[in-house]
Scaffold this motif. Sequence first.
Motif, mmCIF file in Angstrom:
data_model
loop_
_atom_site.group_PDB
_atom_site.id
_atom_site.type_symbol
_atom_site.label_atom_id
_atom_site.label_comp_id
_atom_site.label_asym_id
_atom_site.label_seq_id
_atom_site.Cartn_x
_atom_site.Cartn_y
_atom_site.Cartn_z
ATOM 1 N N GLN A 1 -13.243 -65.961 37.058
ATOM 2 C CA GLN A 1 -12.039 -65.663 35.780
ATOM 3 C C GLN A 1 -11.132 -66.097 35.617
ATOM 4 O O GLN A 1 -9.843 -65.626 35.560
ATOM 5 C CB GLN A 1 -12.312 -64.094 35.711
ATOM 6 C CG GLN A 1 -14.018 -63.165 35.756
ATOM 7 C CD GLN A 1 -15.030 -63.579 34.437
ATOM 8 O OE1 GLN A 1 -13.727 -64.498 32.742
ATOM 9 N NE2 GLN A 1 -16.425 -64.025 34.667
ATOM 10 N N ARG A 2 -11.089 -67.398 34.850
ATOM 11 C CA ARG A 2 -10.281 -68.159 34.513
ATOM 12 C C ARG A 2 -9.218 -67.512 33.208
ATOM 13 O O ARG A 2 -9.590 -67.395 32.254
ATOM 14 C CB ARG A 2 -10.115 -69.321 34.534
ATOM 15 C CG ARG A 2 -11.191 -69.994 35.123
ATOM 16 C CD ARG A 2 -10.953 -71.495 35.602
ATOM 17 N NE ARG A 2 -10.834 -72.201 36.762
ATOM 18 C CZ ARG A 2 -12.150 -73.180 37.094
ATOM 19 N NH1 ARG A 2 -12.183 -73.573 35.768
ATOM 20 N NH2 ARG A 2 -12.706 -73.482 38.558
ATOM 21 N N PRO A 3 -7.745 -67.231 33.219
ATOM 22 C CA PRO A 3 -7.061 -66.251 32.041
ATOM 23 C C PRO A 3 -7.207 -68.043 30.986
ATOM 24 O O PRO A 3 -7.123 -69.019 32.156
ATOM 25 C CB PRO A 3 -6.139 -66.034 32.733
ATOM 26 C CG PRO A 3 -5.515 -67.021 33.887
ATOM 27 C CD PRO A 3 -7.567 -67.346 34.647
ATOM 28 N N ASP A 4 -6.694 -67.331 29.818
ATOM 29 C CA ASP A 4 -6.940 -68.435 29.528
ATOM 30 C C ASP A 4 -5.014 -68.933 29.020
ATOM 31 O O ASP A 4 -4.465 -68.360 29.792
ATOM 32 C CB ASP A 4 -6.779 -68.493 27.608
ATOM 33 C CG ASP A 4 -8.358 -67.472 27.554
ATOM 34 O OD1 ASP A 4 -9.012 -68.374 27.503
ATOM 35 O OD2 ASP A 4 -8.135 -67.134 26.260
ATOM 36 N N ASP A 5 -4.899 -70.688 29.183
ATOM 37 C CA ASP A 5 -3.715 -71.246 29.511
ATOM 38 C C ASP A 5 -2.569 -70.694 28.626
ATOM 39 O O ASP A 5 -2.731 -71.089 27.124
ATOM 40 C CB ASP A 5 -3.483 -72.504 29.632
ATOM 41 C CG ASP A 5 -2.969 -73.119 29.520
ATOM 42 O OD1 ASP A 5 -1.594 -71.954 30.309
ATOM 43 O OD2 ASP A 5 -2.011 -74.387 30.112
ATOM 44 N N GLU A 6 -1.935 -69.290 28.153
ATOM 45 C CA GLU A 6 -0.814 -69.097 27.728
ATOM 46 C C GLU A 6 0.323 -70.556 27.070
ATOM 47 O O GLU A 6 0.792 -70.099 26.266
ATOM 48 C CB GLU A 6 0.117 -67.745 27.935
ATOM 49 C CG GLU A 6 -1.169 -66.969 28.916
ATOM 50 C CD GLU A 6 -0.896 -65.306 28.743
ATOM 51 O OE1 GLU A 6 0.657 -65.583 29.151
ATOM 52 O OE2 GLU A 6 -1.181 -64.705 29.505
#
Length: 44
Positions: free
Chosen positions: A37-42
Motif C-alpha cells: 500500500q503506497r501512500p499518495d505522494d504528498e
Amino acid sequence: MADNYLEYHREDYERRKALWLAKKSHKRSSPKRTGIQRPDDESL
C-alpha cells in the motif's frame, strides 16, 4: 514377535500418511497477496 506386528505397523503408517497428506493438501492454496500500500505522494 506378535503375528500381526508388521500388519499393525503398516496400518499405523498408512493412517499417519493419510493425515499428513490431508494436512499437506490444505496448504496448496497460494497465500493472499495484499500488495504494498503506497501512500499518495504528498510533495506533488
